[in-house]
Write a protein that holds these residues in place. Structure first.
Motif, PDB file in Angstrom:
ATOM      1  N   ILE A   1       0.835  -1.202   0.000  1.00  0.00           N
ATOM      2  CA  ILE A   1       0.000   0.000   0.000  1.00  0.00           C
ATOM      3  C   ILE A   1       0.872   1.254   0.000  1.00  0.00           C
ATOM      4  N   ALA A   2       1.975   1.223   0.727  1.00  0.00           N
ATOM      5  CA  ALA A   2       2.897   2.358   0.733  1.00  0.00           C
ATOM      6  C   ALA A   2       3.452   2.606  -0.672  1.00  0.00           C
ATOM      7  N   ALA A   3       3.756   1.524  -1.407  1.00  0.00           N
ATOM      8  CA  ALA A   3       4.257   1.663  -2.779  1.00  0.00           C
ATOM      9  C   ALA A   3       3.191   2.260  -3.695  1.00  0.00           C
ATOM     10  N   LEU A   4       1.935   1.865  -3.510  1.00  0.00           N
ATOM     11  CA  LEU A   4       0.843   2.437  -4.308  1.00  0.00           C
ATOM     12  C   LEU A   4       0.672   3.923  -4.005  1.00  0.00           C
ATOM     13  N   LYS A   5       0.840   4.301  -2.728  1.00  0.00           N
ATOM     14  CA  LYS A   5       0.764   5.715  -2.352  1.00  0.00           C
ATOM     15  C   LYS A   5       1.905   6.496  -2.999  1.00  0.00           C
ATOM     16  N   SER A   6       3.089   5.899  -3.016  1.00  0.00           N
ATOM     17  CA  SER A   6       4.230   6.535  -3.679  1.00  0.00           C
ATOM     18  C   SER A   6       3.971   6.692  -5.169  1.00  0.00           C
ATOM     19  N   ARG A   7       3.308   5.704  -5.740  1.00  0.00           N
ATOM     20  CA  ARG A   7       2.956   5.792  -7.164  1.00  0.00           C
ATOM     21  C   ARG A   7       2.101   7.024  -7.420  1.00  0.00           C
ATOM     22  N   ASP A   8       1.097   7.259  -6.579  1.00  0.00           N
ATOM     23  CA  ASP A   8       0.235   8.434  -6.738  1.00  0.00           C
ATOM     24  C   ASP A   8       1.044   9.724  -6.622  1.00  0.00           C
ATOM     25  N   TYR A   9       1.953   9.762  -5.659  1.00  0.00           N
ATOM     26  CA  TYR A   9       2.764  10.955  -5.442  1.00  0.00           C
ATOM     27  C   TYR A   9       3.675  11.208  -6.645  1.00  0.00           C
ATOM     28  N   MET A  10       4.326  10.164  -7.127  1.00  0.00           N
ATOM     29  CA  MET A  10       5.222  10.310  -8.274  1.00  0.00           C
ATOM     30  C   MET A  10       4.468  10.776  -9.513  1.00  0.00           C
ATOM     31  N   ASN A  11       3.285  10.218  -9.706  1.00  0.00           N
ATOM     32  CA  ASN A  11       2.440  10.618 -10.833  1.00  0.00           C
ATOM     33  C   ASN A  11       2.125  12.106 -10.760  1.00  0.00           C
ATOM     34  N   GLN A  12       1.733  12.544  -9.597  1.00  0.00           N
ATOM     35  CA  GLN A  12       1.389  13.954  -9.410  1.00  0.00           C
ATOM     36  C   GLN A  12       2.584  14.870  -9.668  1.00  0.00           C
ATOM     37  N   LYS A  13       3.738  14.537  -9.068  1.00  0.00           N
ATOM     38  CA  LYS A  13       4.910  15.408  -9.180  1.00  0.00           C
ATOM     39  C   LYS A  13       5.458  15.424 -10.605  1.00  0.00           C
ATOM     40  N   LEU A  14       5.439  14.280 -11.281  1.00  0.00           N
ATOM     41  CA  LEU A  14       5.930  14.265 -12.656  1.00  0.00           C
ATOM     42  C   LEU A  14       4.986  15.037 -13.570  1.00  0.00           C
ATOM     43  N   THR A  15       3.697  14.872 -13.363  1.00  0.00           N
ATOM     44  CA  THR A  15       2.719  15.600 -14.187  1.00  0.00           C
ATOM     45  C   THR A  15       2.890  17.106 -14.015  1.00  0.00           C
ATOM     46  N   GLU A  16       3.219  17.556 -12.814  1.00  0.00           N
ATOM     47  CA  GLU A  16       3.418  18.993 -12.577  1.00  0.00           C
ATOM     48  C   GLU A  16       4.576  19.553 -13.399  1.00  0.00           C
ATOM     49  N   LEU A  17       5.568  18.721 -13.708  1.00  0.00           N
ATOM     50  CA  LEU A  17       6.693  19.193 -14.531  1.00  0.00           C
ATOM     51  C   LEU A  17       6.232  19.675 -15.893  1.00  0.00           C
ATOM     52  N   TYR A  18       5.145  19.081 -16.391  1.00  0.00           N
ATOM     53  CA  TYR A  18       4.686  19.409 -17.733  1.00  0.00           C
ATOM     54  C   TYR A  18       3.932  20.737 -17.803  1.00  0.00           C
ATOM     55  N   GLU A  19       3.879  21.439 -16.698  1.00  0.00           N
ATOM     56  CA  GLU A  19       3.411  22.826 -16.732  1.00  0.00           C
ATOM     57  C   GLU A  19       4.484  23.723 -17.342  1.00  0.00           C
ATOM     58  N   ASP A  20       5.751  23.254 -17.290  1.00  0.00           N
ATOM     59  CA  ASP A  20       6.871  24.058 -17.779  1.00  0.00           C
ATOM     60  C   ASP A  20       7.587  23.447 -18.967  1.00  0.00           C
ATOM     61  N   ILE A  21       7.403  22.152 -19.199  1.00  0.00           N
ATOM     62  CA  ILE A  21       8.083  21.498 -20.314  1.00  0.00           C
ATOM     63  C   ILE A  21       7.077  20.744 -21.165  1.00  0.00           C
ATOM     64  N   ASP A  22       7.535  20.379 -22.382  1.00  0.00           N
ATOM     65  CA  ASP A  22       6.717  19.545 -23.271  1.00  0.00           C
ATOM     66  C   ASP A  22       7.172  18.091 -23.222  1.00  0.00           C
ATOM     67  N   ILE A  23       8.490  17.903 -23.196  1.00  0.00           N
ATOM     68  CA  ILE A  23       9.065  16.560 -23.251  1.00  0.00           C
ATOM     69  C   ILE A  23      10.249  16.484 -22.303  1.00  0.00           C
ATOM     70  N   LEU A  24      10.385  15.341 -21.639  1.00  0.00           N
ATOM     71  CA  LEU A  24      11.551  15.032 -20.827  1.00  0.00           C
ATOM     72  C   LEU A  24      12.467  14.153 -21.662  1.00  0.00           C
ATOM     73  N   LEU A  25      13.779  14.451 -21.637  1.00  0.00           N
ATOM     74  CA  LEU A  25      14.741  13.742 -22.477  1.00  0.00           C
ATOM     75  C   LEU A  25      15.788  13.062 -21.595  1.00  0.00           C
ATOM     76  N   THR A  26      15.890  11.746 -21.701  1.00  0.00           N
ATOM     77  CA  THR A  26      16.859  10.981 -20.911  1.00  0.00           C
ATOM     78  C   THR A  26      17.472   9.886 -21.781  1.00  0.00           C
ATOM     79  N   PRO A  27      18.583   9.297 -21.339  1.00  0.00           N
ATOM     80  CA  PRO A  27      18.996   8.048 -21.993  1.00  0.00           C
ATOM     81  C   PRO A  27      17.953   6.972 -21.693  1.00  0.00           C
ATOM     82  N   THR A  28      17.830   5.994 -22.573  1.00  0.00           N
ATOM     83  CA  THR A  28      16.933   4.881 -22.262  1.00  0.00           C
ATOM     84  C   THR A  28      17.567   3.951 -21.233  1.00  0.00           C
ATOM     85  N   LEU A  29      18.853   3.697 -21.386  1.00  0.00           N
ATOM     86  CA  LEU A  29      19.580   2.810 -20.485  1.00  0.00           C
ATOM     87  C   LEU A  29      20.814   3.524 -19.940  1.00  0.00           C
TER      88      LEU A  29
END
Length: 458
Positions: free
Chosen positions: A337-365
Motif C-alpha cells: 500500500i505504501a508503494a501504491l501511495k508513492s505511485r500516486d505521489y510520483m504521478n502527481q509530481k511528474l505531471t506537474e513538470l509538464y506545466e513548464d516542459i513539453d518533453i523530458l529527455l533521458t537516456p533509455t539505459l
C-alpha cells in the motif's frame, strides 16, 4: 525490401507491384533462414499467415480495403493471447496453452488487416529484463549475437531489428518495450497507462503493465498507433521544433552512467539544440525511489497472479520466476500500500513538470548492452545487478503511466545501438511521435544506413 516502410508496402500493394502473399512468403522464408540465429520466435504461424494473406490479396484485387494495415506482417509477444495459436508466456507451464479468444490488441489489429507471422520469444512471464529464457532459448541481438536483445519483449525487438517482422506488439511493466528497443536499435513506445487495454494479456503487474508497438522507424510507429487508438494519424510534417520545451534532468538520469552512453546522450542534446528547442533544467528527486516502488508493486502482484500455479507447479517455473514468487511472499500489505501511495505521489509530481516542459529527455539505459549471461554491470568500482540497471531509467514512467518512447541516437565503438528516451504528459503520444520523427529525419540517416549494412543479408 530491407528499407521498405509500412507506407511504402501499402503503396506497393495498391499499385500491384507485389502482393500480400508474396510479401508474407518472403517474411516466412526469412524467419526460416534467420530465426535459428536470433531465436526471436517461439511459434511461427505459417499456415495462418498465408491464409490471411490470401484473403487480404483477394480484397485488394477486388478493390476492397479492410483496414489501414492490410497485408502488413507483424508479430506478437507470446504473453498476448491469439485465438487458436499457442501462447506460452515464455514458460514451460503454458507450453500447450491455446487461447480460445484473441486479446483486445489482436482484435484491433486484425480489423486493420495485419498478417500475424507468429509469437515472439520473451523472458518467462515477463519477470526479467534480459533476453534469457531457460525453456525456449536465449534471444540474441541481431547487431551481435553474443549480446542480449533486452527483455522482456526481446523477441519482438529482435524480430523487428532483423526485419523478420515489420512491427511487433510487446508489453512493458518496467521497461520491457523500451529496453529491448534500445538494445536492438529500433523504436519502441510505451503508451499512456490503459490507453490500449490489456484484456487478453498475461501481465506481470496489472498496476504497471502497458501494451505497445515496436517498429523499425517512427513513421511506422505512427501508423500502428493510429490502428491501435483509432485516432487520426499524427501530422508528422511539422516545420521545426522552435517552440518545443525539453526538460533535462538535473539528477538521477545522469548518475551512475556509462561514459560512452553519456557522450552519445550529450551528443543528442546538442543535436536537439541545433534544431532550436528550448532546454529547461528540471529536478526529479523522487526518481531515486522508482526501482524500489516498481519492484514492490510488480513482485507483489506477480506473486498474486501466480498464487494457484505456485502451489501445484512451482518446480516447472524457471529459477528467476521462482525467486520472484519467493520474494513476493515477504512483501507485507503495508509495504504494498505504501508503494501504491508513492505511485500516486510520483504521478502527481511528474505531471506537474509538464506545466513548464513539453518533453523530458533521458537516456533509455544507463549502461551499454551486455553480453548474454552477464549478471552484473560495472560502474567504476561499483557493481549493479543487470535487472536493476536496465530498468533504472525506464521504470519511473511505468509507475506514473506517462507515455515514453525509445529511439536510437547513435552506436557505440563496438557498433551496438544506444537509445534515447522521450517522455511526455499523459495522452501526448502525438507529441512524442512528432518530435521523434523530426529527430530521426535530421540525425538518424547515417545510423539507419549502418544498420542496413549490418542486416543487408536479411
Amino acid at each position: 525490401m530491407i528499407n521498405m516502410t509500412i507506407k511504402e508496402l501499402l503503396e506497393g500493394y495498391k499499385s500491384k507491384m507485389f502482393s500480400p502473399v508474396e510479401v508474407t512468403r518472403d517474411y516466412l522464408d526469412k524467419i526460416k533462414n534467420y530465426n535459428p540465429q536470433y531465436n526471436a520466435f517461439i511459434t511461427v504461424t505459417e499456415e495462418t499467415a498465408l491464409s490471411s494473406a490470401y484473403r487480404i490479396e483477394e480484397n485488394i484485387m477486388s478493390n476492397q480495403e479492410i483496414g489501414i494495415l492490410q497485408g502488413v506482417p507483424i508479430s506478437y509477444k507470446d504473453s498476448i493471447d491469439t485465438k487458436g495459436i499457442k501462447t506460452t508466456s515464455g514458460s514451460l507451464i503454458n507450453k500447450n496453452r491455446i487461447p480460445t479468444e484473441d486479446a483486445n490488441v489482436v482484435k484491433m489489429l486484425n480489423k486493420s488487416g495485419v498478417v500475424n507471422l507468429g509469437k515472439a520469444n520473451m523472458y518467462e512471464f515477463g519477470t526479467g529484463i534480459t533476453s534469457d529464457n531457460p525453456f525456449y532459448g536465449s534471444i540474441k541481438n541481431p547487431w551481435n549475437t553474443r549480446y542480449m536483445a533486452g527483455g522482456s519483449s526481446g523477441g519482438s525487438a529482435a524480430a523487428v531489428a532483423a526485419n523478420l517482422s515489420m512491427a511487433s506488439i510487446g508489453t512493458d511493466a518496467g521497461g520491457s518495450i523500451r529496453v529491448p528497443s534500445a538494445c536492438c536499435g529500433v523504436v519502441g513506445l510505451k503508451p499512456t497507462y490503459d490507453l490500449i487495454q490489456m484484456d487478453g494479456i498475461m501481465p506481470l503487474s496489472w498496476t504497471l503493465d502497458h501494451v505497445g508497438p515496436i517498429t523499425r522507424n517512427v513513421e511506422d510507429l505512427a501508423i500502428i498507433m493510429e490502428a491501435l487508438t483509432k485516432k487520426p494519424n499524427v501530422e508528422l510534417g511539422r516545420d521545426d521544433l522552435q517552440d518545443l520545451k525539453i526538460g533535462i534532468p538535473n539528477q538521477y538520469f545522469n548518475e551512475k552512467i556509462d561514459e560512452e552512453v553519456r557522450e552519445i546522450y550529450q551528443k543528442a542534446i546538442r543535436e536537439f539544440e541545433k534544431l532550436g528547442v528550448n532546454f529547461i533544467a528540471v529536478d526529479i528527486p523522487f526518481a531515486s525511489e522508482s526501482i524500489n516502488v516498481a519492484s514492490t508493486i510488480a513482485t507483489a502482484e506477480a506473486g498474486y497472479m501466480h498464487k494457484d500455479l505456485r502451489k501445484t507447479s512451482l518446480d516447472l517455473y524457471g529459477e528467476a520466476a521462482r525467486e520472484t514468487f519467493t520474494r513476493s511472499q515477504s512483501i507485507s500489505s503495508f509495504e504494498y500500500i505504501a508503494a501504491l501511495k508513492s505511485r500516486d505521489y510520483m504521478n502527481q509530481k511528474l505531471t506537474e513538470l509538464y506545466e513548464d516542459i513539453d518533453i523530458l529527455l533521458t537516456p533509455t539505459l544507463p549502461a551499454l548492452t551486455t553480453k548474454l549471461g552477464v549478471d552484473e554491470v560495472q560502474f567504476g568500482k561499483e557493481k549493479e545487478k543487470v535487472g536493476d540497471c536496465m530498468i533504472r531509467y525506464t521504470c519511473l514512467f511505468d509507475i506514473t503511466g506517462h507515455p515514453a518512447l525509445s529511439i536510437p541516437c547513435g552506436a557505440t565503438k563496438n557498433s551496438m545501438p544506444v537509445g534515447l528516451q522521450l517522455v511526455a504528459n499523459h495522452f501526448r503520444e502525438d507529441l512524442l511521435i512528432k518530435t521523434a520523427y523530426f529527430y530521426e529525419k535530421e540525425y538518424l540517416t547515417d545510423f539507419y544506413k549502418k544498420k542496413n549494412e549490418i542486416f543487408k543479408q536479411v
